[in-house]
Design a protein around this motif. Sequence first.
Motif, PDB file in Angstrom:
ATOM      1  N   GLN A   1       0.807  -1.215   0.000  1.00 29.63           N
ATOM      2  CA  GLN A   1       0.000   0.000   0.000  1.00 29.63           C
ATOM      3  C   GLN A   1       0.842   1.269   0.000  1.00 29.63           C
ATOM      4  O   GLN A   1       0.444   2.283  -0.594  1.00 29.63           O
ATOM      5  N   LEU A   2       2.030   1.217   0.627  1.00 31.00           N
ATOM      6  CA  LEU A   2       2.774   2.453   0.865  1.00 31.00           C
ATOM      7  C   LEU A   2       4.042   2.620   0.030  1.00 31.00           C
ATOM      8  O   LEU A   2       4.539   3.739  -0.093  1.00 31.00           O
ATOM      9  N   LEU A   3       4.567   1.529  -0.536  1.00 32.55           N
ATOM     10  CA  LEU A   3       5.896   1.619  -1.146  1.00 32.55           C
ATOM     11  C   LEU A   3       5.887   1.661  -2.664  1.00 32.55           C
ATOM     12  O   LEU A   3       6.955   1.654  -3.285  1.00 32.55           O
ATOM     13  N   GLY A   4       4.716   1.696  -3.286  1.00 28.42           N
ATOM     14  CA  GLY A   4       4.665   1.841  -4.733  1.00 28.42           C
ATOM     15  C   GLY A   4       4.860   0.534  -5.480  1.00 28.42           C
ATOM     16  O   GLY A   4       4.823  -0.560  -4.904  1.00 28.42           O
ATOM     17  N   GLU A   5       5.116   0.637  -6.785  1.00 36.14           N
ATOM     18  CA  GLU A   5       5.152  -0.532  -7.660  1.00 36.14           C
ATOM     19  C   GLU A   5       6.449  -1.332  -7.543  1.00 36.14           C
ATOM     20  O   GLU A   5       6.486  -2.512  -7.864  1.00 36.14           O
ATOM     21  N   LYS A   6       7.540  -0.699  -7.118  1.00 37.83           N
ATOM     22  CA  LYS A   6       8.824  -1.392  -7.048  1.00 37.83           C
ATOM     23  C   LYS A   6       9.415  -1.291  -5.635  1.00 37.83           C
ATOM     24  O   LYS A   6      10.368  -0.554  -5.398  1.00 37.83           O
ATOM     25  N   PRO A   7       8.833  -2.021  -4.686  1.00 34.24           N
ATOM     26  CA  PRO A   7       9.373  -1.987  -3.324  1.00 34.24           C
ATOM     27  C   PRO A   7      10.701  -2.726  -3.251  1.00 34.24           C
ATOM     28  O   PRO A   7      11.050  -3.504  -4.154  1.00 34.24           O
ATOM     29  N   PRO A   8      11.473  -2.507  -2.224  1.00 35.70           N
ATOM     30  CA  PRO A   8      12.732  -3.247  -2.055  1.00 35.70           C
ATOM     31  C   PRO A   8      12.464  -4.752  -1.940  1.00 35.70           C
ATOM     32  O   PRO A   8      11.352  -5.185  -1.621  1.00 35.70           O
ATOM     33  N   ALA A   9      13.500  -5.531  -2.191  1.00 36.22           N
ATOM     34  CA  ALA A   9      13.391  -6.975  -2.035  1.00 36.22           C
ATOM     35  C   ALA A   9      13.108  -7.316  -0.576  1.00 36.22           C
ATOM     36  O   ALA A   9      13.668  -6.709   0.338  1.00 36.22           O
ATOM     37  N   ILE A  10      12.220  -8.279  -0.375  1.00 36.28           N
ATOM     38  CA  ILE A  10      11.836  -8.698   0.974  1.00 36.28           C
ATOM     39  C   ILE A  10      12.379 -10.100   1.232  1.00 36.28           C
ATOM     40  O   ILE A  10      12.212 -11.003   0.406  1.00 36.28           O
ATOM     41  N   PHE A  11      13.021 -10.270   2.377  1.00 35.83           N
ATOM     42  CA  PHE A  11      13.569 -11.570   2.764  1.00 35.83           C
ATOM     43  C   PHE A  11      12.956 -11.982   4.102  1.00 35.83           C
ATOM     44  O   PHE A  11      13.035 -11.239   5.086  1.00 35.83           O
ATOM     45  N   GLU A  12      12.339 -13.143   4.123  1.00 34.25           N
ATOM     46  CA  GLU A  12      11.734 -13.654   5.340  1.00 34.25           C
ATOM     47  C   GLU A  12      12.736 -14.464   6.150  1.00 34.25           C
ATOM     48  O   GLU A  12      13.687 -15.025   5.599  1.00 34.25           O
ATOM     49  N   PHE A  13      12.509 -14.503   7.448  1.00 31.94           N
ATOM     50  CA  PHE A  13      13.329 -15.354   8.305  1.00 31.94           C
ATOM     51  C   PHE A  13      12.448 -15.921   9.420  1.00 31.94           C
ATOM     52  O   PHE A  13      11.434 -15.322   9.799  1.00 31.94           O
ATOM     53  N   ASP A  14      12.833 -17.081   9.907  1.00 38.43           N
ATOM     54  CA  ASP A  14      12.104 -17.729  10.993  1.00 38.43           C
ATOM     55  C   ASP A  14      12.682 -17.290  12.336  1.00 38.43           C
ATOM     56  O   ASP A  14      13.906 -17.296  12.527  1.00 38.43           O
ATOM     57  N   ILE A  15      11.816 -16.930  13.256  1.00 38.88           N
ATOM     58  CA  ILE A  15      12.263 -16.547  14.589  1.00 38.88           C
ATOM     59  C   ILE A  15      12.449 -17.796  15.439  1.00 38.88           C
ATOM     60  O   ILE A  15      11.523 -18.597  15.577  1.00 38.88           O
TER      61      ILE A  15
END
Length: 252
Positions: free
Chosen positions: A54-68
């Motif tokens: 919703q807030l970062l537009g069409e090309k947001p930074p790459a997102i990397f998930e991690f397990d806690i």
Amino acid sequence: MKIDLYLVGIGTGNPDHVTQQAVNILRCSDIIMVPRKGSEKGDLANLRYQICDQLLGEKPPAIFEFDIPKRSSEGDYLEAVEQWHEAIANVWQSTIEQARSTVSHAVKRVSLMIWGDPSLYDSALRISERLRPTPTITVAPGITSIQALAAAHKISINDLGSSFLVTTGRRLRNEGFPKDYEKAVVMLDGKCSFNSLKGSNFYIWWGAYLGMPNEITFSGNLDEVADLIVKERKKARDEYGWIMDTYLIKKC
């Protein structure tokens, strides 16, 4: 390589509560790291994705998930937390290394979206200090659940000329209502610790999913509303798979 680490407060999950400073930081990040807390809390990760969409537009930074990693429930509490923080720092480190081997650009600006505000009952700042080399840290403050609770109930947290205490459910259960205070805000309470005060004269303002479309609030004399809160809390948690609630208690 030393990173610039941005701890970005995102409030209670409502995109309208995310500040422009936070948006600017997230947009300029090389990567955003998103924690997973198990399948039952998948919506928490999804809310972070919704904020990005919703807030970062069409090309947001790459997102990397991690397990806690899971925190041990055995032995000394503070020692278990220290070990848990070390394990999380190691996961952050490996996630950043994974990102460096995946994306085509340099990974220097790394952001984490923090519920509420990074300074209040959140461990990200302490965990950040364990990274090597120690990153340059920037904090973008966020709206706390305490602010959202007061807004939802249309109340002032403190009485005129008086102070209040912010504490946890664990301490409320173990130590009782704090001495020398007439009001206490209780956070991180998954066990409805207010029940330990039933039979005494207290008033409670309680809220969950504060600031969200599914916000739930109750207030009243503790003995009269405690059972209702417990019932509705369980119902909501079963429905959504997770719950974050906060409450203010006043000694009458």
